[in-house]
Design a protein around this motif. Structure first.
Motif, short mmCIF file in Angstrom:
data_model
loop_
_atom_site.label_atom_id
_atom_site.label_comp_id
_atom_site.label_asym_id
_atom_site.label_seq_id
_atom_site.Cartn_x
_atom_site.Cartn_y
_atom_site.Cartn_z
N ALA A 75 0.80 -1.22 0.00
CA ALA A 75 0.00 0.00 0.00
C ALA A 75 0.83 1.27 0.00
N PHE A 76 2.08 1.19 0.49
CA PHE A 76 2.86 2.40 0.68
C PHE A 76 4.18 2.34 -0.09
N ALA A 77 4.61 3.52 -0.56
CA ALA A 77 5.94 3.63 -1.15
C ALA A 77 6.91 3.83 0.02
N LEU A 78 7.52 2.75 0.45
CA LEU A 78 8.34 2.78 1.65
C LEU A 78 9.63 3.54 1.37
N ASP A 79 9.97 4.43 2.28
CA ASP A 79 11.17 5.25 2.16
C ASP A 79 12.00 5.06 3.42
N GLY A 80 13.07 4.30 3.30
CA GLY A 80 13.91 4.07 4.46
C GLY A 80 13.27 3.11 5.43
N GLU A 81 13.49 3.35 6.70
CA GLU A 81 13.03 2.45 7.75
C GLU A 81 12.01 3.14 8.66
N GLU A 82 11.03 3.77 8.07
CA GLU A 82 10.02 4.45 8.87
C GLU A 82 9.27 3.45 9.75
N ASP A 83 9.05 3.84 10.99
CA ASP A 83 8.28 2.99 11.90
C ASP A 83 6.80 2.98 11.52
N PHE A 84 6.13 1.92 11.95
CA PHE A 84 4.71 1.77 11.70
C PHE A 84 3.98 1.55 13.03
N CYS A 85 2.74 2.00 13.07
CA CYS A 85 1.82 1.60 14.13
C CYS A 85 1.04 0.40 13.60
N VAL A 86 1.16 -0.73 14.28
CA VAL A 86 0.47 -1.95 13.86
C VAL A 86 -0.51 -2.34 14.94
N THR A 87 -1.78 -2.41 14.57
CA THR A 87 -2.81 -2.79 15.53
C THR A 87 -3.22 -4.24 15.32
N SER A 88 -3.69 -4.86 16.37
CA SER A 88 -4.23 -6.21 16.31
C SER A 88 -5.61 -6.18 16.95
N LYS A 89 -6.61 -6.63 16.20
CA LYS A 89 -7.98 -6.60 16.69
C LYS A 89 -8.60 -7.98 16.53
N ALA A 90 -9.03 -8.54 17.64
CA ALA A 90 -9.61 -9.89 17.63
C ALA A 90 -11.06 -9.81 18.06
N TYR A 91 -11.95 -10.32 17.22
CA TYR A 91 -13.38 -10.38 17.53
C TYR A 91 -13.73 -11.83 17.85
N PHE A 92 -14.14 -12.08 19.08
CA PHE A 92 -14.49 -13.42 19.53
C PHE A 92 -16.00 -13.59 19.54
N ALA A 93 -16.47 -14.70 19.01
CA ALA A 93 -17.88 -15.06 19.03
C ALA A 93 -18.03 -16.31 19.91
N ASP A 94 -18.68 -16.14 21.07
CA ASP A 94 -18.77 -17.24 22.04
C ASP A 94 -17.38 -17.82 22.34
N ASP A 95 -16.42 -16.91 22.56
CA ASP A 95 -15.05 -17.25 22.94
C ASP A 95 -14.23 -17.93 21.85
N HIS A 147 -10.10 -11.57 12.68
CA HIS A 147 -8.85 -10.96 13.15
C HIS A 147 -8.42 -9.90 12.14
N ILE A 148 -8.02 -8.73 12.66
CA ILE A 148 -7.64 -7.60 11.80
C ILE A 148 -6.28 -7.07 12.23
N ARG A 149 -5.43 -6.81 11.23
CA ARG A 149 -4.18 -6.08 11.44
C ARG A 149 -4.25 -4.80 10.63
N ASP A 150 -4.07 -3.67 11.30
CA ASP A 150 -4.03 -2.37 10.63
C ASP A 150 -2.58 -1.88 10.63
N LEU A 151 -2.11 -1.42 9.48
CA LEU A 151 -0.75 -0.91 9.32
C LEU A 151 -0.82 0.58 9.01
N ILE A 152 -0.23 1.40 9.87
CA ILE A 152 -0.28 2.86 9.69
C ILE A 152 1.13 3.43 9.81
N PRO A 153 1.63 4.11 8.78
CA PRO A 153 2.94 4.75 8.90
C PRO A 153 2.94 5.72 10.09
N TRP A 154 4.00 5.66 10.88
CA TRP A 154 4.04 6.48 12.09
C TRP A 154 3.96 7.97 11.77
#
Length: 261
Positions: free
Chosen positions: A138-158, A163-170
């Motif tokens: 998704a991104f034109a990476l330039d160097g070693e920029e840090d990212f914010c990576v989220t993890s989201k887990a939706y449980f149905a009856d445990d 499962h979602i991973r979001d990648l956001i350039p810092w």
């Protein structure tokens, strides 16, 4: 309750008491988008039968102008939620359900699972990391920029259903102080933390099979099928601001697409 939150809490659908109005007034100055969200919430909670009240009545219920209501209804019509005809009024389309609204992100994945009768639990976390391999999609990476990576887990009856991973350039964040608790919705996250909030997104749907080369957090066996979505989020200027990888267990998740002729 004297106020409708335009955004639905992830903890569950609000219970309605006998004293709760069908559509409570919005106490503060509102935009058409907030009115649209309030009407959509009332539709999904089946506060209306097959038809919405008149524009005048909705304007009084929400304490906004008719112009705001008209704009909100036009957006709901574009989303396929309602149909509007002169001399007939605004009718609710019979197909409306979380399954065919989730891809449009008009409802959260928690509501999609709740509609099926599951008890829902959501775990959300984030970390500051080096660029994940998927970021190059998704991104034109330039160097070693840090990212914010989220993890989201939706449980149905445990059991892990989504499962979602979001990648956001810092550099796209307007603050380093995210805190321990962040919104599960990427759209809500962007409004709170991104320099340029998300305006729209493009979703690629990919059938997937778990293997040594294709891992997933879902509890599906090796050789088991699951659905993977690649979602690129764009700002109003058309620049990618975030990238999401969404895995869904087909036992719990069946997504539908609305098409208008």
């Amino acid at each position: 309750m004297t106020r409708v939150d335009a955004k639905r809490r992830a903890s569950g659908r609000p219970r309605r008491s006998s004293a709760t109005p069908v559509v409570p007034q919005l106490e503060s100055r509102t935009l058409a988008e907030q009115a649209r969200a309030a009407i959509l919430s009332a539709i999904l909670e089946q506060r209306f039968e097959t038809r919405l009240p008149s524009e005048d009545d909705l304007a009084k219920m929400l304490n906004v102008s008719r112009t705001t209501i008209r704009t909100a209804l036009q957006r709901l019509e574009q989303d396929g939620i309602v149909s509007r005809r002169r001399a007939v009024g605004t009718t609710i389309n019979a197909h409306v359900a979380p399954a065919n609204l989730a891809l449009q992100r008009l409802v959260g994945f928690d509501l999609l699972l709740e509609e099926k009768g599951y008890e829902i639990r959501t775990d959300v976390s984030w970390a500051k990391t080096s660029p994940p391999a998927e970021a190059a999609a998704a991104f034109a990476l330039d160097g070693e920029e840090d990212f914010c990576v989220t993890s989201k887990a939706y449980f149905a009856d445990d059991r892990l259903a989504i499962h979602i991973r979001d990648l956001i350039p810092w550099s796209h964040l307007r603050t380093d102080a995210l805190g321990e608790r962040i919104p599960a919705s990427m759209f809500d996250f962007s409004k709170q933390f991104l320099v340029e909030p998300i305006d729209h997104a493009i979703v690629q749907i990919v059938p997937a099979v778990k293997s040594d080369k294709l891992a997933t957090e879902l509890r599906v066996p090796d050789g088991g099928a699951f659905v993977r979505l690649f979602e690129t989020h764009y700002s109003s200027s058309g620049q990618p601001v975030a990238f999401s990888i969404i895995d869904g267990d087909p036992h719990y998740v069946q997504l539908e697409v609305f098409r208008r002729s």
